[in-house]
Design an enzyme around this catalytic site. Sequence first.
Site: not given
Lengths: 184, 434
Positions: A148-150, A163, B298
């Site tokens: 999703c966000h690495g 993150p 977002y």
Amino acid sequence: MSDTANTPPSSKIDEQSRRDFLLVTTATVGTVGTALAVWPLIDSLNPAADTLALATTEVDLTPIEEGQSITVVWQGKPVFVRHRTGAEIDQAKKDDAEVLPDPEKDADRTVRPKWLVMVGVCTHLGCIPLGQKEGEPKGEYGGWFCPCHGSHYDTSGRIRKGPAPTNLPVPKHEFLTDTTIKIG
Amino acid sequence: MSEQENQSKFMQNGVVKWIEHRMPIFSFIDHSVGSGYPTPRNLSYWWNFGSLAGFALVILIATGVVLAMHYTPHTDHAFNSIERIMRDVNGGWLIRYIHMNMASFFFMVVFIHIFRGMYYGSYKYPRELLWIIGVLILLAMMATAFMGYVLPWGQMSYWGATVITNLFSAVPVFGEEVVQLLWGGFIVDNATLNRFFSLHYLMPFVILGLVVVHIWALHTFGSNNPTGIDVKGPQDTIPFHPYFTIKDLYGMGVFLLIFCFFVFFAPNYFGHPDNYIMADPLTTPPHIVPEWYFLPFYAILRAFTPEFILYLPISWLMSAKLAGVIAMFAAVILLALLPWLDTSRVRSAKYRPLYRWFFWIFVLDWLILGLCGAKPAEGYWILIGQAATAYYFIHLLLILPLLGLIERPSKTPDSITASVTGEQAGSAQPQAAE
């Protein structure tokens, strides 16, 4: 002032503060009462008794070969159970000395070093990290990778890059026998 | 004239008189959207979008009420009940596609409405409260749309809900408790779906209430107009009915043509194919993308990584995750403060040579943010997203306040009428005394 009976002139000021007092206390009781009455409504949104009556989950470890992982469900959440290879354990122990965003020793994250058990929910925003199945990306540290966000997790499930703020949490678990664990 | 005669003829009707005497609803309507509401005579088509938004809300409520009669808010049945609506319920596909696409069009219309307000300074005195109520409507719309998107219980529904509710885990100390309170469990599950359905049904009526208050505040001082100059007398206005009712209806026709194109020829254009896969709590889709109208916000959320330059000064205070969450909400809430952030006393960008440019740069920046939100957070998209995020806040917090002090506005006309006729002070002035 005019029509109400029998107020002696001397008590005028008293009367004023008496009314103020009544007004303030009534308003206070009303406000506090309303707030208290709202609480059960809010509390009803919390996990209900049947949800809380959680289920511990027992896992049979025999079919999991070295280097394999399985995902089991506990409290509705996916739990990763990994049979780690010697190389992975060594790597995890070696990385204890690295600078970690959320410092934790590998020994504190396992009951027995061969078996890594942790909640497979990324601590960033709740996605399921990849790396459980053959061929899935395992990230730069050979553990798990959240698409999703690495976020990259190492062979001990510790956050190394990206993150996510904390390591993948290790749930309370115990070995019932050499080949069975109980989560919860 | 004949219009007024019609009006008075209507008011002479016995039933109308009987009701009017007991509750003056007909004169209320006339003063709200009828011949009794004097409207600036120079309103352009940019002023159509308010009534269009109201129209979209009505369509959403009407289709939503019917959809709720066929939908089952349970994790085992939700997805299938939607498929039943699509295949078996008479005209169900049409009602659902109208509902889905109208949600997108509602946002589109409202975004244009907001940008129009920003261009013409509609938020300035005496319309600050009107503007703030508008921002509240936007927030309520976002909450409603988010919960509505969860109801079909597809993969995007489920994982979108997971990611967004997890934002609240960034709350210091009580984060986990707050998230469990939202979920009613330990993951997004049946309890979550049920409460989202309940709230998704409630919120539109909250929005409707806010719209009533919004219009009340609007009618206290009347509409702003492209010149941004106050109405100075009856010569500057025309009655709302029939002049703007017909203009709004014409705009609505154009709107419906575009809308119907999407409903009938590209009904899933604004959606995501993954939402036609039933929710699976054990598999995350490779790219979670929110609905298009959330993308700019977002992008702001995701811009806050530990390396982001705006984050560095506050890195000792909070995690990058919490900073991202705060920035995302601030991006909306700061809009409510526009009346005070914009220090210029001239309303319309028409007479603000510098602001006009910065306005369009801001629109561009917002579009770039939307693009970044749609792309996976990799490579140069991260940097573009961070730059655009930084500019968003620089525009609101730095450029706007300074611009009002530096800029030399061009000469504004003396009145709305003078802006059309080109007459100068003196000719149109006498009536201003009224």
